[in-house]
Design an enzyme around this catalytic site. Sequence first.
Site, mmCIF file in Angstrom:
data_model
loop_
_atom_site.group_PDB
_atom_site.id
_atom_site.type_symbol
_atom_site.label_atom_id
_atom_site.label_comp_id
_atom_site.label_asym_id
_atom_site.label_seq_id
_atom_site.Cartn_x
_atom_site.Cartn_y
_atom_site.Cartn_z
ATOM 1 N N GLU A 1 -8.470 47.142 -12.491
ATOM 2 C CA GLU A 1 -9.777 47.270 -13.128
ATOM 3 C C GLU A 1 -9.744 48.295 -14.256
ATOM 4 O OE1 GLU A 1 -12.990 46.085 -9.761
ATOM 5 O OE2 GLU A 1 -11.871 47.926 -9.372
ATOM 6 N N CYS B 1 -11.529 53.712 -19.423
ATOM 7 C CA CYS B 1 -10.755 54.183 -18.278
ATOM 8 C C CYS B 1 -9.742 53.097 -17.934
ATOM 9 C CB CYS B 1 -11.686 54.459 -17.105
ATOM 10 S SG CYS B 1 -10.862 55.085 -15.632
ATOM 11 N N CYS C 1 -16.213 57.029 -10.454
ATOM 12 C CA CYS C 1 -14.946 57.662 -10.119
ATOM 13 C C CYS C 1 -14.589 57.440 -8.654
ATOM 14 C CB CYS C 1 -15.044 59.157 -10.409
ATOM 15 S SG CYS C 1 -13.501 60.031 -10.159
ATOM 16 N N CYS D 1 -2.563 52.283 -5.383
ATOM 17 C CA CYS D 1 -2.099 53.662 -5.576
ATOM 18 C C CYS D 1 -1.402 54.123 -4.302
ATOM 19 C CB CYS D 1 -3.269 54.586 -5.898
ATOM 20 S SG CYS D 1 -2.764 56.290 -6.265
ATOM 21 N N CYS E 1 -5.288 59.569 -1.629
ATOM 22 C CA CYS E 1 -6.267 60.641 -1.469
ATOM 23 C C CYS E 1 -7.401 60.167 -0.553
ATOM 24 C CB CYS E 1 -6.828 61.062 -2.828
ATOM 25 S SG CYS E 1 -5.583 61.781 -3.925
ATOM 26 N N CYS F 1 -10.728 58.640 -2.092
ATOM 27 C CA CYS F 1 -10.597 57.628 -3.140
ATOM 28 C C CYS F 1 -10.467 56.238 -2.532
ATOM 29 C CB CYS F 1 -9.379 57.944 -4.012
ATOM 30 S SG CYS F 1 -9.101 56.743 -5.327
#
Length: 377
Positions: A91, A104, A344, A111, A115, A118
């Site tokens: 995205e 962005c 975010c 990933c 984290c 996230c």
Amino acid sequence: MTANLLEFDLEGLAVFCEGLGEKRFRATQLFRWIHQRGASDFDQMSDLAKSLREKLKSTAHIAALPVVSQHISQDGTIKWLFDVGDGNAVESVFIPEDDRGTLCVSSQAGCAVGCRFCSTGHQGFSRNLGTAEILAQLWFAEHFLRRHLQTDERVISNVVMMGMGEPLQNYTALIPALKVMLDDHGYGLSRRRVTVSTSGVVPMIDRLAQDCPVALAVSLHAPNDALRDSLVPLNRKYPIDELLQACERYLAHAPRDFITFEYCMLDGVNDQPEHARQLIELVQRHGRQGLRCKFNLIPFNPFPASGLLRSPQARVQAFAKILLDAGIVTTVRKTRGDDIDAACGQLAGDVKDRTRVQERMAQQRSAEIIRIRPVSN
């Protein structure tokens, strides 16, 4: 298989053209057609010799990523979901503001850092993106927006490598992409307006300082190792003091005279006054007069798997005041695109259910891209 010319920075494109028996200046002409004008048809490139255009037709192509979907927020933010094959999707998010247009960009499908706060990390890691796949997000968005807004002026003024993935864990593909963004024959962006965000891959921070120094944002999120270990697993390999020493070294090469620290505000976890005071002590003990930095406090965007909540606004403001009173530049990020999961830490969205994504990809290949309303910039 022909080469996707989005894979090359200008030097790489010059080598490719030399391999076709062409002079290096032809690469500059071709580079401008691709990135400044958004051309994908070699016949459009009228100042290239016909013989070169014919060579390119048989050896090269210019291909964007297939668009699975696009969504527009009530605040004008746009999110695109791109198909990168094998059931994977990434995205990108365009954020229009009065004085800038920020894109962005994702660097990985998924990933590996994981984290805790996230949602992208919770879907796991699939693979690195190639340079062409990173640049295709910018190439598509910039030229789509120019056509949509009926302008010849540049729409995207800032690029942040803050989408899906850890950019510094995909370093080989990242550097040529950054060079295209910065190149005056490409997108001509200032080094101050291209930001790489990292969760703290210390050796690659040092390499970035030497190879292509741009603005640096570090996902800190905690003032001590014990807490950061639980929130950002990479901290167990590169603890905070080691990370901040790398930030000190980076400042000698950085286009800005400060490092941005991203700090996601988590209710009852890292948002107490003592945490703010620990942050002050942390940055004051690095550098001769303290580490030159800015804190960006980020409201957490909750998702069920995290088990975390957003800090109350009053607590965020109180936390910011402690930092500001200590002379540390501090901002509270305004949330954007909440209604389309573009804020975010939310870039997992449609990617989380792979079966559903594959079905949507198949449907979208035969459908027109959703038409969106004009965006103010």
